[in-house]
Design a protein around this motif. Structure first.
Motif, PDB file in Angstrom:
ATOM      1  N   TRP A   1       6.670  -0.192  -7.320  1.00 43.31           N
ATOM      2  CA  TRP A   1       5.955  -0.687  -8.506  1.00 43.31           C
ATOM      3  C   TRP A   1       4.457  -0.505  -8.262  1.00 43.31           C
ATOM      4  N   ARG A   2       3.766   0.085  -9.223  1.00 42.84           N
ATOM      5  CA  ARG A   2       2.315   0.217  -9.131  1.00 42.84           C
ATOM      6  C   ARG A   2       1.652  -0.861  -9.971  1.00 42.84           C
ATOM      7  N   ILE A   3       0.673  -1.531  -9.397  1.00 43.87           N
ATOM      8  CA  ILE A   3      -0.096  -2.563 -10.092  1.00 43.87           C
ATOM      9  C   ILE A   3      -1.516  -2.052 -10.272  1.00 43.87           C
ATOM     10  N   ASP A   4      -2.005  -2.074 -11.526  1.00 43.73           N
ATOM     11  CA  ASP A   4      -3.359  -1.594 -11.782  1.00 43.73           C
ATOM     12  C   ASP A   4      -4.345  -2.759 -11.776  1.00 43.73           C
ATOM     13  N   GLU A   5      -5.624  -2.452 -12.046  1.00 43.98           N
ATOM     14  CA  GLU A   5      -6.670  -3.480 -11.979  1.00 43.98           C
ATOM     15  C   GLU A   5      -6.507  -4.567 -13.031  1.00 43.98           C
ATOM     16  N   MET A   6      -5.749  -4.301 -14.100  1.00 42.48           N
ATOM     17  CA  MET A   6      -5.509  -5.293 -15.127  1.00 42.48           C
ATOM     18  C   MET A   6      -4.294  -6.178 -14.819  1.00 42.48           C
ATOM     19  N   GLY A   7      -3.612  -5.881 -13.722  1.00 43.76           N
ATOM     20  CA  GLY A   7      -2.436  -6.664 -13.359  1.00 43.76           C
ATOM     21  C   GLY A   7      -1.144  -6.144 -13.968  1.00 43.76           C
ATOM     22  N   GLU A   8      -1.204  -5.040 -14.705  1.00 41.89           N
ATOM     23  CA  GLU A   8       0.008  -4.463 -15.295  1.00 41.89           C
ATOM     24  C   GLU A   8       0.828  -3.768 -14.200  1.00 41.89           C
ATOM     25  N   VAL A   9       2.144  -3.854 -14.338  1.00 41.11           N
ATOM     26  CA  VAL A   9       3.055  -3.323 -13.321  1.00 41.11           C
ATOM     27  C   VAL A   9       3.883  -2.197 -13.946  1.00 41.11           C
ATOM     28  N   ASN A  10       4.015  -1.083 -13.240  1.00 44.00           N
ATOM     29  CA  ASN A  10       4.764   0.065 -13.754  1.00 44.00           C
ATOM     30  C   ASN A  10       5.604   0.701 -12.655  1.00 44.00           C
ATOM     31  N   ASN A  11       6.718   1.289 -13.087  1.00 40.14           N
ATOM     32  CA  ASN A  11       7.581   2.040 -12.174  1.00 40.14           C
ATOM     33  C   ASN A  11       6.901   3.369 -11.815  1.00 40.14           C
ATOM     34  N   VAL A  12       6.828   3.670 -10.516  1.00 37.61           N
ATOM     35  CA  VAL A  12       6.225   4.925 -10.053  1.00 37.61           C
ATOM     36  C   VAL A  12       7.052   5.487  -8.912  1.00 37.61           C
ATOM     37  N   TYR A  13       6.818   6.746  -8.573  1.00 41.04           N
ATOM     38  CA  TYR A  13       7.333   7.347  -7.371  1.00 41.04           C
ATOM     39  C   TYR A  13       6.204   7.413  -6.353  1.00 41.04           C
ATOM     40  N   ALA A  14       6.482   6.940  -5.166  1.00 37.63           N
ATOM     41  CA  ALA A  14       5.447   6.932  -4.126  1.00 37.63           C
ATOM     42  C   ALA A  14       6.019   7.467  -2.817  1.00 37.63           C
TER      43      ALA A  14
ATOM     44  N   ALA B   1       4.419 -13.408   1.117  1.00 40.58           N
ATOM     45  CA  ALA B   1       3.161 -13.910   0.564  1.00 40.58           C
ATOM     46  C   ALA B   1       2.161 -12.768   0.443  1.00 40.58           C
ATOM     47  N   TRP B   2       1.464 -12.749  -0.692  1.00 42.74           N
ATOM     48  CA  TRP B   2       0.539 -11.641  -0.961  1.00 42.74           C
ATOM     49  C   TRP B   2      -0.736 -12.170  -1.590  1.00 42.74           C
ATOM     50  N   GLN B   3      -1.851 -11.790  -1.020  1.00 44.66           N
ATOM     51  CA  GLN B   3      -3.160 -12.136  -1.561  1.00 44.66           C
ATOM     52  C   GLN B   3      -3.705 -10.899  -2.279  1.00 44.66           C
ATOM     53  N   TRP B   4      -3.541 -10.874  -3.587  1.00 43.93           N
ATOM     54  CA  TRP B   4      -3.985  -9.706  -4.352  1.00 43.93           C
ATOM     55  C   TRP B   4      -5.479  -9.790  -4.602  1.00 43.93           C
ATOM     56  N   ASN B   5      -6.181  -8.698  -4.266  1.00 43.77           N
ATOM     57  CA  ASN B   5      -7.636  -8.674  -4.421  1.00 43.77           C
ATOM     58  C   ASN B   5      -8.084  -8.136  -5.777  1.00 43.77           C
ATOM     59  N   GLY B   6      -7.136  -7.817  -6.654  1.00 41.26           N
ATOM     60  CA  GLY B   6      -7.478  -7.307  -7.973  1.00 41.26           C
ATOM     61  C   GLY B   6      -7.550  -5.803  -8.059  1.00 41.26           C
ATOM     62  N   GLY B   7      -7.367  -5.118  -6.938  1.00 43.25           N
ATOM     63  CA  GLY B   7      -7.413  -3.660  -6.932  1.00 43.25           C
ATOM     64  C   GLY B   7      -6.031  -3.050  -7.071  1.00 43.25           C
ATOM     65  N   PRO B   8      -5.959  -1.728  -7.162  1.00 41.07           N
ATOM     66  CA  PRO B   8      -4.664  -1.049  -7.281  1.00 41.07           C
ATOM     67  C   PRO B   8      -3.781  -1.342  -6.068  1.00 41.07           C
ATOM     68  N   ALA B   9      -2.491  -1.449  -6.319  1.00 43.38           N
ATOM     69  CA  ALA B   9      -1.528  -1.704  -5.247  1.00 43.38           C
ATOM     70  C   ALA B   9      -0.213  -1.033  -5.617  1.00 43.38           C
TER      71      ALA B   9
ATOM     72  N   ASP C   1       0.827  -1.209   0.000  1.00 39.74           N
ATOM     73  CA  ASP C   1       0.000   0.000   0.000  1.00 39.74           C
ATOM     74  C   ASP C   1       0.864   1.264   0.000  1.00 39.74           C
ATOM     75  N   GLY C   2       2.000   1.185  -0.707  1.00 40.47           N
ATOM     76  CA  GLY C   2       2.836   2.361  -0.869  1.00 40.47           C
ATOM     77  C   GLY C   2       3.511   2.848   0.390  1.00 40.47           C
ATOM     78  N   GLY C   3       3.781   1.927   1.338  1.00 41.48           N
ATOM     79  CA  GLY C   3       4.496   2.286   2.552  1.00 41.48           C
ATOM     80  C   GLY C   3       3.627   2.687   3.713  1.00 41.48           C
TER      81      GLY C   3
END
Length: 423
Positions: free
Chosen positions: A410-423, A364-372, A339-341
């Protein structure tokens, strides 16, 4: 390794789905957490594949990876105008464990890779010594050897994270100027003891045999501590791109100081102030200030999986995995956040945990499909904690390109795509 099934739910350890590391420490996993396998009742019968019907290929002199792993290669940009200047990067997001295969270890060259005949190569030790010495490679190989598992990291690794805006790059492009090997060779202290160090000697000037004659100044205390003159990398002769036939290893110190194609060690009273320690490899700070002769690479970590280019395939259980290291000692703890720290949980560390060597961490991570937003934060045994980007910028500013060790995101969107971000 998951060895048994625990029917009690695994409790969350932090917000946004980070689970307890006891999944790894105790070998437990809640039923249905993964959703990745097929039950025997629904699975197709095990097929007899074509490769089971005819004999396979024969022996070869040097084994090669499977052709199905052809994408696991170093990343590099086309050579600039000056031939041989540049770097290739370790494909960190495609590897496992802590050891980097020799052929995938990152490389940094200032004037290309020299084609050195080991029978003609010489290592000279001179300057403030009682007995100047000249060694052939064969003579050096007669000395008692030691092995060390150690990382080498370019001082400019992760420098792109100093940019004002986050760049659309993957883990290899950002963090790939680091690798870890088992290095084998002769302690530098053994050779200096034989040469006889004069009391006035405080520095060692190491010079390579490439066309750039790349050289760096090294405190003699480091040379007498854990430095090696290396001939072997992961059990085989050092690759040409990593210093064949002889290279210097300075565990924990910035990569440029681990001089490749080593030809000369000159003991002096002061540093050489060479081009590679004046025009480069100084840490620019705020207010037009700079640090010079800052050698150890500070505590650092990053998440290799998930990471850009490795999209998630729907909600469910995932392992967060990455590497952590410190040039000042060993890793004591790695924490992860989804959750971005905002919240953190300790990750499981995979042994062996060695000084000045990377540690593989897992959560271990249980991804609920939402932004992370995934992050990792390492602490070494000196108590140094990996800073946030804001903390790093407050201390040093963002003008420089060396020794960047702030927390990456790394930001993960609802489609599961991962991108470099500043948080």
């Amino acid at each position: 390794m998951i060895r048994k099934i625990n029917r009690d739910p695994v409790e969350p350890a932090a917000g946004n789905g980070i689970l307890s590391r006891r999944i790894f420490l105790e070998g437990t996993l809640a039923v249905g957490a993964t959703g990745t396998g097929l039950s025997c009742a629904s699975a197709e019968p095990l097929a007899v594949q074509p490769w089971m019907k005819t004999p396979g290929s024969g022996f070869v002199g040097y084994g090669q990876p499977s052709p199905f792993e052809s994408k696991v290669v170093k990343a590099f940009l086309p050579s600039p105008a000056t031939p041989g200047v540049g770097a290739s990067r370790t494909p960190l997001h495609l590897l496992e464990g802590m050891i980097t295969p020799s052929g995938l270890h990152f490389e940094r060259s200032h004037s290309g890779i020299p084609d050195i005949d080991p029978d003609q190569h010489r290592l000279v030790i001179h300057g403030l010594v009682k007995r100047p010495l000249v060694f052939t490679v064969e003579a050096l190989s007669r000395y008692p050897m030691q092995s060390r598992i150690a990382f080498i990291e370019c001082g400019g690794n992760s420098q792109v994270l100093n940019a004002p805006q986050a760049q659309p790059l993957n883990a290899t492009a950002i963090h790939g100027l680091v690798g870890c090997s088992e290095w084998t060779g002769v302690p530098v202290s053994t050779l200096l003891d034989e040469a006889g160090v004069e009391p006035a000697a405080r520095w060692v000037i190491a010079e390579g045999a490439d066309a750039a004659a790349m050289s760096r100044s090294i405190p003699i205390a480091k040379a007498m501590d854990d430095a090696l003159v290396c001939f072997y990398q992961n059990g085989e002769r050092v690759r040409p791109s990593n210093g064949y036939p002889v290279r210097l290893l300075l565990p924990g110190f910035e990569g440029n100081m681990n001089v490749k194609w080593l030809r000369r060690l000159k003991l002096t009273a002061g540093p050489a102030m060479s081009k590679d320690e004046t025009s480069k490899y100084t840490i620019l700070l705020k207010d037009e200030k700079a640090w010079q002769f800052v050698f150890p690479m500070e505590v650092k970590s990053f998440i290799a999986r998930p990471s850009p280019g490795l999209a998630l395939r729907g909600p469910g259980f995932y392992e967060i995995s990455g590497l952590a290291w410190s040039g000042n000692g060993s890793i004591r703890q790695v924490e992860v956040s989804a959750d971005g720290g905002q919240s953190w949980a300790p990750a499981a560390l995979q042994g062996p945990i060695l000084p000045k060597a990377p540690v593989r961490f897992r959560a271990a991570w249980q991804w609920n499909g939402g932004p992370a937003v995934l992050q990792s934060r390492a602490t070494d045994d000196t108590g140094m904690v990996q800073p946030t980007r804001a903390q790093f910028a407050a201390e040093r500013g963002l003008r420089g390109v060396y020794h960047y060790n702030a927390i990456a995101s790394w930001r993960i969107d609802e489609m599961g795509e991962v991108n470099n971000v500043y948080a």
